[in-house]
Design a protein around this motif. Structure first.
Motif, PDB file in Angstrom:
ATOM      1  N   UNK A  77      -6.564  57.215  85.931  1.00  0.00           N
ATOM      2  CA  UNK A  77      -7.393  56.483  85.226  1.00  0.00           C
ATOM      3  C   UNK A  77      -8.520  55.693  86.109  1.00  0.00           C
ATOM      4  N   UNK A  78      -9.130  54.966  85.531  1.00  0.00           N
ATOM      5  CA  UNK A  78     -10.213  54.093  86.439  1.00  0.00           C
ATOM      6  C   UNK A  78     -10.051  52.750  86.310  1.00  0.00           C
ATOM      7  N   UNK A  99     -17.253  48.613  71.157  1.00  0.00           N
ATOM      8  CA  UNK A  99     -18.568  49.273  71.196  1.00  0.00           C
ATOM      9  C   UNK A  99     -17.910  50.774  71.693  1.00  0.00           C
ATOM     10  N   UNK A 100     -17.258  50.758  72.704  1.00  0.00           N
ATOM     11  CA  UNK A 100     -16.664  51.814  73.164  1.00  0.00           C
ATOM     12  C   UNK A 100     -15.831  52.748  72.021  1.00  0.00           C
ATOM     13  N   UNK A 101     -14.977  52.065  71.379  1.00  0.00           N
ATOM     14  CA  UNK A 101     -14.098  52.686  70.358  1.00  0.00           C
ATOM     15  C   UNK A 101     -15.143  53.265  68.990  1.00  0.00           C
ATOM     16  N   UNK A 102     -16.061  52.326  68.737  1.00  0.00           N
ATOM     17  CA  UNK A 102     -16.982  52.710  67.536  1.00  0.00           C
ATOM     18  C   UNK A 102     -17.733  54.084  68.005  1.00  0.00           C
ATOM     19  N   UNK A 103     -18.226  54.087  69.106  1.00  0.00           N
ATOM     20  CA  UNK A 103     -19.253  55.048  69.542  1.00  0.00           C
ATOM     21  C   UNK A 103     -18.482  56.305  69.718  1.00  0.00           C
ATOM     22  N   UNK A 111     -15.831  57.351  78.266  1.00  0.00           N
ATOM     23  CA  UNK A 111     -14.353  57.631  78.559  1.00  0.00           C
ATOM     24  C   UNK A 111     -13.570  56.451  77.536  1.00  0.00           C
ATOM     25  N   UNK A 112     -12.520  56.620  76.990  1.00  0.00           N
ATOM     26  CA  UNK A 112     -11.710  55.959  76.316  1.00  0.00           C
ATOM     27  C   UNK A 112     -11.296  54.823  77.105  1.00  0.00           C
ATOM     28  N   UNK A 113     -11.245  53.485  76.519  1.00  0.00           N
ATOM     29  CA  UNK A 113     -10.552  52.495  77.338  1.00  0.00           C
ATOM     30  C   UNK A 113      -8.968  52.147  77.070  1.00  0.00           C
ATOM     31  N   UNK A 114      -8.314  52.307  78.055  1.00  0.00           N
ATOM     32  CA  UNK A 114      -6.847  52.282  77.940  1.00  0.00           C
ATOM     33  C   UNK A 114      -6.215  50.941  77.679  1.00  0.00           C
ATOM     34  N   UNK A 115      -7.056  49.974  78.239  1.00  0.00           N
ATOM     35  CA  UNK A 115      -6.669  48.621  78.268  1.00  0.00           C
ATOM     36  C   UNK A 115      -7.464  47.555  78.745  1.00  0.00           C
ATOM     37  N   UNK A 116      -7.302  46.259  78.285  1.00  0.00           N
ATOM     38  CA  UNK A 116      -8.153  45.110  78.998  1.00  0.00           C
ATOM     39  C   UNK A 116      -7.433  44.070  79.054  1.00  0.00           C
ATOM     40  N   UNK A 128      -9.878  56.060  81.112  1.00  0.00           N
ATOM     41  CA  UNK A 128      -9.871  57.408  81.321  1.00  0.00           C
ATOM     42  C   UNK A 128     -10.603  57.814  82.486  1.00  0.00           C
ATOM     43  N   UNK A 129      -9.995  58.649  83.380  1.00  0.00           N
ATOM     44  CA  UNK A 129     -10.605  59.264  84.475  1.00  0.00           C
ATOM     45  C   UNK A 129     -11.424  60.472  83.909  1.00  0.00           C
ATOM     46  N   UNK A 130     -12.560  60.672  84.167  1.00  0.00           N
ATOM     47  CA  UNK A 130     -13.343  61.795  83.849  1.00  0.00           C
ATOM     48  C   UNK A 130     -13.684  62.662  85.106  1.00  0.00           C
ATOM     49  N   UNK A 131     -13.568  63.958  85.143  1.00  0.00           N
ATOM     50  CA  UNK A 131     -13.987  64.901  86.172  1.00  0.00           C
ATOM     51  C   UNK A 131     -15.303  65.011  86.062  1.00  0.00           C
TER      52      UNK A 131
END
Length: 320
Positions: A77-78, A99-103, A111-116, A128-131
């Motif tokens: 993850x990042x 905004x991320x979840x909406x879009x 990338x999906x956000x796993x936590x704040x 999420x980590x994206x290659x």
């Protein structure tokens, strides 16, 4: 790539159970190496409920930077963590997650956000980590892909964080933080005066219907095998007009292979916001691109910004 683009990449800027099986020694050593307080990883581990291991820094990021981490010894993850700067910082980060979840629900490639979460000193988010690698240059193919991705933002304003109204305030001289630019030098003063004249009397925008990324520079575009796989650094996202992001692409496309694509960008911008709106957004882009190197003392970049600024206005004037 120019020195200005290199520093822009560095500067980009620019608003979540119990930990199981953690090894305190290894965590403290890894946080020390990256300059991140251990409390941040403690908080993150408590939210995601997994052992956290810092693997190293990633390109880009601000302050503490973007860190590649491993969760529970498996998924990568990042992590991005920034020092607290004002009382509403966590709320702004939560806004960006919404905004991320909406879009993402509409097929937007971020990338999906796993936590704040937040500690006494930092606000953080984990995604999420994206290659993929940051776009070294904007090729015509990448710009065309981005133009289509930006169309996914049409009519998708979901948060009252209005970049459109902010652009009007910047372009019409109402943002005090930009008020001292004219005093920097005669060439900067000349460009600022030209901007003020062309923006004089522009009415405030009437609506903010689109989602706006607000920092769509090449370092925030991840590419793999020539294809755009993700748009990142979405922390400042809000509402406004998607032409804001098209204008940012316009600013970063001043090189020979992209001359043809610039015509496509201008056409799309003018369709979305018209000539007055395009003027407002171009002026805002130029003023903000002037402000940060002046603030950071990168005086070697100013001449290039001024040259680009005048060219942008010349192109726009020819389209009137």
């Amino acid at each position: 790539m120019s020195a200005q683009d290199d520093l822009a990449r560095e500067n980009r800027t620019s608003r979540w159970p119990t930990l199981t099986g953690r090894t305190w020694g290894s965590m403290n050593q890894s946080t020390h190496r990256v300059g991140l307080p251990a409390e941040v990883l403690d908080d993150m581990a408590g939210v995601v409920g997994a052992e956290v291991t810092v693997l190293g820094r990633l390109p880009g990021g601000v302050n503490a930077g973007a860190l590649r981490v491993q969760l529970g010894g498996k998924a990568h993850a990042v992590l991005k963590a920034v020092p607290r700067a004002h009382p509403n910082q966590l709320d702004e980060t939560l806004r960006a997650r919404r905004v991320v979840e909406h879009m993402r629900g509409r097929g937007y490639p971020t990338p999906a956000w796993l936590g704040v979460g937040a500690t006494a000193t930092h606000v953080w988010h984990l995604m999420d980590f994206v290659d993929g690698a940051p776009a070294a240059v904007l090729t015509p193919s990448i710009v065309e892909q981005l133009m289509e991705i930006i169309e996914l933002q049409a009519g998708q304003a979901s948060e009252p964080y209005d970049h459109w109204l902010y652009a009007w305030r910047v372009a019409t001289g109402q943002e005090s933080a930009l008020g001292g630019l004219s005093g920097y030098s005669s060439v900067v003063s000349g460009l600022v005066e030209r901007l003020r004249l062309v923006c004089a009397g522009l009415p405030p925008p009437r609506e903010a219907p689109d989602m706006v990324h607000a920092d769509l520079n090449p370092s925030n575009v991840l590419v793999r095998d020539g294809a755009v796989v993700a748009l990142v650094d979405i922390e400042n996202a809000g509402s406004g007009t998607r032409a804001t992001d098209l204008t940012t692409l316009m600013w970063h496309s001043f090189q020979d292979p992209l001359d043809g694509v610039r015509g496509q960008l201008w056409t799309r911008i003018l369709v979305v916001v018209g000539w007055e709106g395009a003027t407002m957004l171009a002026a805002t882009q130029i003023l903000l691109q002037l402000e940060w190197p002046i603030r950071l003392g990168r005086h070697d970049l100013i001449a290039g910004v001024v040259k680009r600024g005048h060219r942008l206005l010349d192109e726009l004037s020819a389209l009137r």
